[in-house]
Motif scaffolding. Structure first.
Motif, PDB file in Angstrom:
ATOM      1  N   ASN A 163      80.089 -55.520 -44.504  1.00 45.99           N
ATOM      2  CA  ASN A 163      78.919 -55.708 -43.653  1.00 45.99           C
ATOM      3  C   ASN A 163      77.982 -56.726 -44.289  1.00 45.99           C
ATOM      4  O   ASN A 163      77.630 -56.609 -45.457  1.00 45.99           O
ATOM      5  N   VAL A 164      77.597 -57.712 -43.504  1.00 45.19           N
ATOM      6  CA  VAL A 164      76.656 -58.728 -43.960  1.00 45.19           C
ATOM      7  C   VAL A 164      75.271 -58.300 -43.509  1.00 45.19           C
ATOM      8  O   VAL A 164      75.050 -58.031 -42.338  1.00 45.19           O
ATOM      9  N   ARG A 165      74.366 -58.248 -44.466  1.00 43.04           N
ATOM     10  CA  ARG A 165      72.994 -57.865 -44.139  1.00 43.04           C
ATOM     11  C   ARG A 165      72.178 -59.111 -43.807  1.00 43.04           C
ATOM     12  O   ARG A 165      72.330 -60.150 -44.447  1.00 43.04           O
ATOM     13  N   PHE A 186      66.992 -73.913 -30.273  1.00 43.13           N
ATOM     14  CA  PHE A 186      68.366 -74.073 -30.742  1.00 43.13           C
ATOM     15  C   PHE A 186      68.490 -73.827 -32.246  1.00 43.13           C
ATOM     16  O   PHE A 186      69.517 -73.346 -32.721  1.00 43.13           O
ATOM     17  N   PHE A 187      67.454 -74.117 -33.007  1.00 42.04           N
ATOM     18  CA  PHE A 187      67.451 -73.824 -34.432  1.00 42.04           C
ATOM     19  C   PHE A 187      67.496 -72.318 -34.662  1.00 42.04           C
ATOM     20  O   PHE A 187      68.266 -71.827 -35.494  1.00 42.04           O
ATOM     21  N   ILE A 188      66.689 -71.578 -33.921  1.00 40.22           N
ATOM     22  CA  ILE A 188      66.671 -70.116 -34.058  1.00 40.22           C
ATOM     23  C   ILE A 188      68.013 -69.531 -33.618  1.00 40.22           C
ATOM     24  O   ILE A 188      68.563 -68.645 -34.274  1.00 40.22           O
ATOM     25  N   ARG A 189      68.549 -70.051 -32.542  1.00 42.90           N
ATOM     26  CA  ARG A 189      69.847 -69.559 -32.067  1.00 42.90           C
ATOM     27  C   ARG A 189      70.967 -69.872 -33.064  1.00 42.90           C
ATOM     28  O   ARG A 189      71.867 -69.067 -33.282  1.00 42.90           O
ATOM     29  N   ALA A 190      70.910 -71.031 -33.709  1.00 41.29           N
ATOM     30  CA  ALA A 190      71.935 -71.428 -34.673  1.00 41.29           C
ATOM     31  C   ALA A 190      71.879 -70.618 -35.958  1.00 41.29           C
ATOM     32  O   ALA A 190      72.850 -70.599 -36.718  1.00 41.29           O
ATOM     33  N   LYS A 226      71.457 -60.073 -34.605  1.00 41.07           N
ATOM     34  CA  LYS A 226      72.672 -60.891 -34.529  1.00 41.07           C
ATOM     35  C   LYS A 226      73.282 -61.191 -35.896  1.00 41.07           C
ATOM     36  O   LYS A 226      74.490 -61.363 -36.012  1.00 41.07           O
ATOM     37  N   ALA A 227      72.454 -61.297 -36.943  1.00 41.52           N
ATOM     38  CA  ALA A 227      72.957 -61.696 -38.255  1.00 41.52           C
ATOM     39  C   ALA A 227      73.660 -60.551 -38.976  1.00 41.52           C
ATOM     40  O   ALA A 227      74.568 -60.786 -39.768  1.00 41.52           O
ATOM     41  N   GLY A 228      73.261 -59.329 -38.729  1.00 39.15           N
ATOM     42  CA  GLY A 228      73.914 -58.182 -39.351  1.00 39.15           C
ATOM     43  C   GLY A 228      75.219 -57.892 -38.626  1.00 39.15           C
ATOM     44  O   GLY A 228      75.216 -57.417 -37.507  1.00 39.15           O
TER      45      GLY A 228
END
Length: 176
Positions: A76-78, A22-26, A130-132
Motif C-alpha cells: 500500500n502506497v500512502r 491538470f497539475f492537481i489531476r496529474a 486517489k494517491a493511496g
C-alpha cells in the motif's frame, strides 16, 4: 479604465486555472515503468536481498511463478502529507486569483467569488483519496549468459521512484 484589460486578464487567469487543474489531476497519475537492471551477484545471492529490500519497504509477496522465475510484490502506497498540503495551498491561491478577477468583472458577486476559495481543501482530499492505492512490483530474475562481469539480469515493473530507490539501495546498473 481600459476595457480590454479585464477580459484579457480573465482569459489569462482561466488558462492558468486550467493548468492548475491538470497539475492537481496529474499528481495521482500512475507512473509505472519497466526497467532492466543488472547485478554482479548471482541469482542465489540477489534474490534474498531483493526479498528483504521489498519487505523492508512494506511490500509482501503476492504471487510467485517459478516457471518464469517471476515474483509479484504488493504494498500500500500512502499519500504524502506534504503534497496534500501543498496542493491545497496551490489550489487556494489559484482559486483566489480567479475569484479576484471575477470579482472585478462582477462586483455584485464579490462575496460568492471570495467564498469559493473555501473549496480548495477538496483538491487535497482528491489527492489523498486517489494517491493511496495498492502498488504492484513485478520482478523477473534471469541469469545472464554473456561473458560480461554481470551475472544477473532483473526486469522490474514498478513506480519510477521505486525503481530509482531499488537501483540505489542494491547498487544495480541499468541494462545497456
Amino acid at each position: 479604465m481600459d476595457t480590454a484589460i479585464l477580459p484579457s486578464t480573465l482569459l489569462l487567469t482561466l488558462l492558468l486555472s486550467v493548468g492548475l487543474f491538470f497539475f492537481i489531476r496529474a499528481s495521482t497519475k500512475d507512473r509505472t515503468k519497466v526497467a532492466q537492471l543488472v547485478s554482479e551477484q548471482d541469482e542465489a545471492t540477489l534474490m534474498p536481498q531483493l526479498r528483504e529490500y521489498f519487505q523492508m519497504r512494506s511490500y509482501r509477496v503476492a504471487a510467485v511463478d517459478p516457471e518464469k522465475n517471476q515474483v509479484i510484490f504488493e504494498g500500500n502506497v500512502r499519500p504524502s502529507w506534504f503534497l496534500t498540503i501543498f496542493l491545497t495551498l496551490l489550489a487556494a491561491v489559484g482559486i483566489l486569483c480567479l475569484s479576484l478577477v471575477l470579482s472585478l468583472l462582477f462586483p455584485s458577486l464579490h462575496t460568492f467569488f471570495t467564498g469559493i476559495v473555501l473549496l480548495s481543501p477538496l483538491c487535497g482530499f482528491f489527492y489523498w483519496k486517489k494517491a493511496g492505492k495498492l502498488e504492484k512490483v513485478l520482478l523477473k530474475l534471469e541469469p545472464t549468459q554473456s561473458e560480461s562481469r554481470f551475472s544477473s539480469k532483473i526486469t522490474v515493473t514498478a513506480h519510477r521512484d521505486e525503481l530509482t530507490e531499488l537501483q540505489r539501495a542494491l547498487k544495480l546498473k541499468l541494462c545497456e
